[in-house]
Write an enzyme that holds these catalytic residues in place. Structure first.
Site, PDB file in Angstrom:
ATOM      1  N   LYS A   9       0.847  -1.188   0.000  1.00 54.50           N
ATOM      2  CA  LYS A   9       0.000   0.000   0.000  1.00 54.50           C
ATOM      3  C   LYS A   9       0.891   1.249   0.000  1.00 54.50           C
ATOM      4  CE  LYS A   9      -3.946   2.152   1.829  1.00 54.50           C
ATOM      5  NZ  LYS A   9      -4.192   2.532   0.432  1.00 54.50           N
ATOM      6  N   LEU A  17      -5.435   6.984   0.921  1.00 57.87           N
ATOM      7  CA  LEU A  17      -4.028   6.689   1.254  1.00 57.87           C
ATOM      8  C   LEU A  17      -3.784   6.547   2.759  1.00 57.87           C
ATOM      9  CD1 LEU A  17      -1.873   8.832  -1.242  1.00 57.87           C
ATOM     10  CD2 LEU A  17      -2.699   6.495  -1.496  1.00 57.87           C
ATOM     11  N   CYS A  49      -3.139   9.267  -7.238  1.00 60.40           N
ATOM     12  CA  CYS A  49      -4.243   8.867  -6.356  1.00 60.40           C
ATOM     13  C   CYS A  49      -5.376   9.887  -6.461  1.00 60.40           C
ATOM     14  CB  CYS A  49      -3.791   8.763  -4.907  1.00 60.40           C
ATOM     15  SG  CYS A  49      -5.160   8.270  -3.836  1.00 60.40           S
ATOM     16  N   LYS A  84       3.562   5.458 -11.359  1.00 57.70           N
ATOM     17  CA  LYS A  84       2.157   5.036 -11.524  1.00 57.70           C
ATOM     18  C   LYS A  84       1.357   6.244 -11.998  1.00 57.70           C
ATOM     19  CE  LYS A  84      -1.631   2.438  -9.642  1.00 57.70           C
ATOM     20  NZ  LYS A  84      -2.089   1.555  -8.584  1.00 57.70           N
ATOM     21  N   THR A  97      -6.948   4.341 -10.319  1.00 53.03           N
ATOM     22  CA  THR A  97      -8.384   4.619 -10.322  1.00 53.03           C
ATOM     23  C   THR A  97      -8.618   6.055 -10.825  1.00 53.03           C
ATOM     24  OG1 THR A  97      -8.215   5.302  -8.029  1.00 53.03           O
ATOM     25  CG2 THR A  97      -8.911   3.035  -8.422  1.00 53.03           C
ATOM     26  N   GLY A 124      -6.109  -2.113 -14.214  1.00 53.07           N
ATOM     27  CA  GLY A 124      -7.448  -1.544 -14.431  1.00 53.07           C
ATOM     28  C   GLY A 124      -8.389  -2.583 -15.003  1.00 53.07           C
TER      29      GLY A 124
HETATM   30  C1  LIG Z   1      -9.437  -0.196  -2.087  1.00 55.08           C
HETATM   31  C2  LIG Z   1      -8.371   0.291  -3.025  1.00 55.08           C
HETATM   32  C3  LIG Z   1      -7.237   0.925  -2.516  1.00 55.08           C
HETATM   33  C4  LIG Z   1      -6.242   1.380  -3.394  1.00 55.08           C
HETATM   34  N1  LIG Z   1      -5.131   1.970  -2.864  1.00 55.08           N
HETATM   35  C5  LIG Z   1      -4.116   2.331  -3.696  1.00 55.08           C
HETATM   36  C6  LIG Z   1      -2.902   2.836  -3.173  1.00 55.08           C
HETATM   37  O1  LIG Z   1      -2.697   2.941  -1.963  1.00 55.08           O
HETATM   38  N2  LIG Z   1      -1.930   3.182  -4.062  1.00 55.08           N
HETATM   39  C7  LIG Z   1      -2.068   3.047  -5.419  1.00 55.08           C
HETATM   40  O2  LIG Z   1      -1.129   3.361  -6.167  1.00 55.08           O
HETATM   41  N3  LIG Z   1      -3.207   2.550  -5.943  1.00 55.08           N
HETATM   42  C8  LIG Z   1      -4.227   2.189  -5.122  1.00 55.08           C
HETATM   43  N4  LIG Z   1      -5.362   1.650  -5.649  1.00 55.08           N
HETATM   44  C9  LIG Z   1      -5.474   1.468  -7.102  1.00 55.08           C
HETATM   45  C10 LIG Z   1      -5.083   0.042  -7.505  1.00 55.08           C
HETATM   46  O3  LIG Z   1      -3.728  -0.224  -7.224  1.00 55.08           O
HETATM   47  C11 LIG Z   1      -5.344  -0.201  -9.013  1.00 55.08           C
HETATM   48  O4  LIG Z   1      -4.434   0.592  -9.761  1.00 55.08           O
HETATM   49  C12 LIG Z   1      -6.762   0.135  -9.416  1.00 55.08           C
HETATM   50  O5  LIG Z   1      -7.678  -0.368  -8.465  1.00 55.08           O
HETATM   51  C13 LIG Z   1      -7.141  -0.416 -10.812  1.00 55.08           C
HETATM   52  O6  LIG Z   1      -7.026  -1.798 -10.888  1.00 55.08           O
HETATM   53  P1  LIG Z   1      -8.259  -2.822 -10.623  1.00 55.08           P
HETATM   54  O7  LIG Z   1      -9.366  -2.426 -11.536  1.00 55.08           O
HETATM   55  O8  LIG Z   1      -7.647  -4.183 -10.894  1.00 55.08           O
HETATM   56  O9  LIG Z   1      -8.629  -2.662  -9.186  1.00 55.08           O
HETATM   57  C14 LIG Z   1      -6.389   1.206  -4.797  1.00 55.08           C
HETATM   58  C15 LIG Z   1      -7.534   0.579  -5.291  1.00 55.08           C
HETATM   59  C16 LIG Z   1      -8.510   0.120  -4.435  1.00 55.08           C
HETATM   60  C17 LIG Z   1      -9.721  -0.564  -5.017  1.00 55.08           C
END
Ligand SMILES: Cc1cc2nc3c(=O)[nH]c(=O)nc-3n(C[C@H](O)[C@H](O)[C@H](O)COP(=O)(O)O)c2cc1C
Length: 267
Positions: free
Chosen positions: A34, A62, A123, A155, A183, A227
């Site tokens: 995280k 975060l 983020c 990222k 996201t 994604g």
């Molecule tokens: C609950 C949650 C917490 C997330 N926390 C972070 C984070 O701390 N740092 C980060 O770079 N991305 C974070 N993301 C984004 C994910 O790493 C990922 O890039 C995003 O969810 C898209 O992929 P997915 O559709 O497979 O979930 C978070 C996503 C979710 C759903």
């Protein structure tokens, strides 16, 4: 960077290693922790997660212990088991450009323990958007490159300048890879309640595919696709448009074993 299988746990979704209780490490190419920020963050007030069939909206914001506490944990060997089992990617961010440098400075002595550092510039749940100031971003990328010898991944997200333009700057500054995408800001209406957060899951896939495709055309960077990767077919599409590895986030909540299914196809 050689990831076998080329499958990564997406930052934030697998916490600080907890998913190793549910997934055999041999199916994980790398585990992204995280995001850690300079100061500790309590995150946003609830509700923090809205789940529907096609998307998840999160507003975790975060939440993390901050870099000093994280280093204390590292020194107290809290993550030793994790390092033994998988390659680990350290993810970090700041609430302004200077804080990115401060985290990098504090973490530089520990960089050898990680297979890569991923810098979270995207983020949607914080007030600072580094991708909206390309000049400052470029300065920061160069400074971070000077201070760290590790494999460096940016990222990126799609809110700011065109993602392929930013990726080119990332490459020109000597960075090694990008994770595409994060996201995106979204909003969910539930009766009288309005819930704001970052959207992930299946609706993100066409946007992420386009990002990977455009960045692959313009750079030779190592691309980790992120994604809406929910199964082997999704993963295959990302490899087809130029990803070197894929990362899985939201799908973990539906079925952590999906990683093993995807891994079996691509290892
Ligand atoms: C609950 C949650 C917490 C997330 N926390 C972070 C984070 O701390 N740092 C980060 O770079 N991305 C974070 N993301 C984004 C994910 O790493 C990922 O890039 C995003 O969810 C898209 O992929 P997915 O559709 O497979 O979930 C978070 C996503 C979710 C759903």
């Amino acid at each position: 960077m050689e990831l076998r299988p080329p499958i990564v746990i997406a930052s934030g979704t697998g916490g600080m290693g907890e998913y190793l209780k549910l997934i055999d490490p041999k199916h994980i190419g790398a585990y992204t922790l995280k995001t850690i920020t300079f100061n500790p963050r309590r995150g946003n007030p609830p509700p923090r997660l809205i789940a529907t069939q096609n998307y998840l909206i999160n507003s975790i914001g975060l939440e993390n212990v901050g870099v000093e506490k994280f280093i204390e944990e590292l020194e107290n060997r809290v993550y030793d088991e994790l390092f033994k089992k998988v390659k680990v990617i350290f993810s970090f961010a700041g609430e302004n450009f200077e804080e990115y440098l401060l985290v990098a400075q504090k973490m530089a002595p520990y960089q050898d323990r990680f297979v890569a550092f991923e810098c979270n510039f995207s983020c949607p749940n914080v007030h600072f958007n580094p991708l909206s100031n390309v000049v400052e971003l470029e300065r920061m990328l160069s400074e971070l490159r000077k201070r760290l010898n590790v494999f460096l991944i940016a990222k990126l997200g799609v809110e700011g300048a065109f993602i392929e333009e930013i990726a080119k700057i990332v490459e020109d500054c000597g960075w090694n890879g990008v994770t595409l995408i994060n996201t995106i800001r979204a909003l969910h209406v539930d009766g009288d309640r309005i819930i704001k957060g970052g959207i992930s899951g299946p609706v993100l896939k066409p946007i992420a595919l386009r990002a990977v495709y455009e960045v692959r055309k313009k750079t030779n960077l190592y691309i980790i696709a992120s994604g809406g990767i929910m199964n082997e077919q999704d993963a295959e599409q990302f490899f087809k448009v130029g990803a070197n590895a894929i990362s899985v986030g939201t799908a973990l909540y539906k079925d952590p074993k999906m990683i093993e299914k995807i891994a079996q196809k691509f290892s």
